[in-house]
Design a protein around this motif. Structure first.
Motif, PDB file in Angstrom:
ATOM      1  N   ASP A  94      -0.974  -6.261   1.445  1.00 18.98           N
ATOM      2  CA  ASP A  94      -2.095  -6.713   2.262  1.00 18.98           C
ATOM      3  C   ASP A  94      -2.492  -8.098   1.791  1.00 18.98           C
ATOM      4  O   ASP A  94      -2.227  -8.506   0.678  1.00 18.98           O
ATOM      5  N   THR A 143      -7.990 -11.133  -0.428  1.00 23.29           N
ATOM      6  CA  THR A 143      -9.325 -11.394   0.098  1.00 23.29           C
ATOM      7  C   THR A 143      -9.761 -12.772  -0.370  1.00 23.29           C
ATOM      8  O   THR A 143      -9.984 -12.980  -1.555  1.00 23.29           O
ATOM      9  N   GLU A 195     -12.682 -12.839   5.474  1.00 18.33           N
ATOM     10  CA  GLU A 195     -11.451 -12.086   5.234  1.00 18.33           C
ATOM     11  C   GLU A 195     -11.778 -10.650   4.852  1.00 18.33           C
ATOM     12  O   GLU A 195     -11.136  -9.703   5.316  1.00 18.33           O
ATOM     13  N   SER A 196     -12.772 -10.474   3.981  1.00 20.84           N
ATOM     14  CA  SER A 196     -13.167  -9.141   3.553  1.00 20.84           C
ATOM     15  C   SER A 196     -13.702  -8.339   4.736  1.00 20.84           C
ATOM     16  O   SER A 196     -13.392  -7.142   4.883  1.00 20.84           O
ATOM     17  N   LYS A 204     -12.938  -8.718   7.898  1.00 20.31           N
ATOM     18  CA  LYS A 204     -11.831  -8.393   8.798  1.00 20.31           C
ATOM     19  C   LYS A 204     -11.032  -7.218   8.248  1.00 20.31           C
ATOM     20  O   LYS A 204     -10.647  -6.307   9.010  1.00 20.31           O
ATOM     21  N   ARG A 205     -10.803  -7.206   6.962  1.00 23.07           N
ATOM     22  CA  ARG A 205     -10.080  -6.091   6.347  1.00 23.07           C
ATOM     23  C   ARG A 205     -10.876  -4.793   6.513  1.00 23.07           C
ATOM     24  O   ARG A 205     -10.307  -3.734   6.817  1.00 23.07           O
ATOM     25  N   TYR A 253      -2.571  -8.434   7.460  1.00 23.31           N
ATOM     26  CA  TYR A 253      -3.231  -7.702   6.383  1.00 23.31           C
ATOM     27  C   TYR A 253      -2.380  -6.541   5.860  1.00 23.31           C
ATOM     28  O   TYR A 253      -2.378  -6.263   4.660  1.00 23.31           O
TER      29      TYR A 253
END
Length: 217
Positions: free
Chosen positions: A3, A6, A11-12, A14-15, A53
């Motif tokens: 993945d 971050t 980004e965090s 979206k994950r 990811y």
């Protein structure tokens, strides 16, 4: 498991969005029935973004499993080693543990991991190591401190931790996995955990103080 790192808050987020969508699809469809396209749709992202990811459904499932079990272990097993009221600590832990284990979403997750583990054994290993192993270890640390303080008798505290958690479950998880009956009521959980603490202390409670000798009477 692959993945993307971050890099920042977006980004965090979206994950997190992808994992939330994956949980919804996996619980509804099972591992075999889930698809990356369905997960992307549920998460509200494109398939291209999803693959940035996580490079496969297997990687996504494993990441979700590890994150959820680690979070559960961390939240349930917050034990203060300086708390001297061992029965109260164990009772609180036991009630929280049974509450979490009895939730329909947890039962569904366990069934799903068991079903997928035959084909992908690493899923079962990840689930076990992130959840039961971490929880047992956290409880062992607390029990070690109580043995050192003389509140529990010297023992194999890793085994004692397993014994206590098994006493708390006492067939409840197994019964629910097979869809037998309803989750325990509050009164049933209170009784179950009270008995678990009682039996635990019968085995691991402090050694009784020696009574007066016959010659000392």
């Amino acid at each position: 498991m692959t993945d993307a790192p971050t890099l920042d808050a977006s980004e965090s987020d979206k994950r997190r969005q992808i994992l939330d969508g994956a949980r919804e699809v996996f619980l509804a469809c099972g591992f075999d029935g889930a698809s990356m396209g369905g997960i992307a749709k549920a998460a509200g992202v494109s398939k291209g973004t999803l693959y940035v990811y996580f490079d496969s459904k297997e990687a996504l499932f494993e990441a979700l499993t590890i994150e959820e079990k680690c979070g559960l272990a961390e939240n349930l097993f917050r034990l203060d080693t300086d708390d001297p009221d061992v029965p109260a600590v164990l009772r609180r832990l036991g009630l929280s543990f049974v509450d979490a284990m009895s939730r329909p979403e947890h039962i569904a997750s366990v069934r799903m991991v068991i079903g997928a583990s035959e084909k992908f054994p690493r899923f079962g290993r990840a689930f076990y190591e992130a959840g039961p192993v971490q929880g047992t270890e956290r409880l062992r640390v607390y029990l070690d401190a109580q043995v050192a303080a003389g509140r529990l008798r010297p023992a194999d505290t890793k085994l004692a931790a397993r014994h206590f958690l098994d006493l708390c479950a006492s067939g409840t998880l197994r019964r629910l996995l097979f869809a037998v009956g309803d989750p325990p009521t509050a009164a049933e959980k209170s009784y179950l955990i009270g008995e678990a603490v009682r039996v635990f202390f019968a085995a691991y409670g402090p050694e009784p103080a020696p009574g007066p000798s016959a010659t000392g009477r």
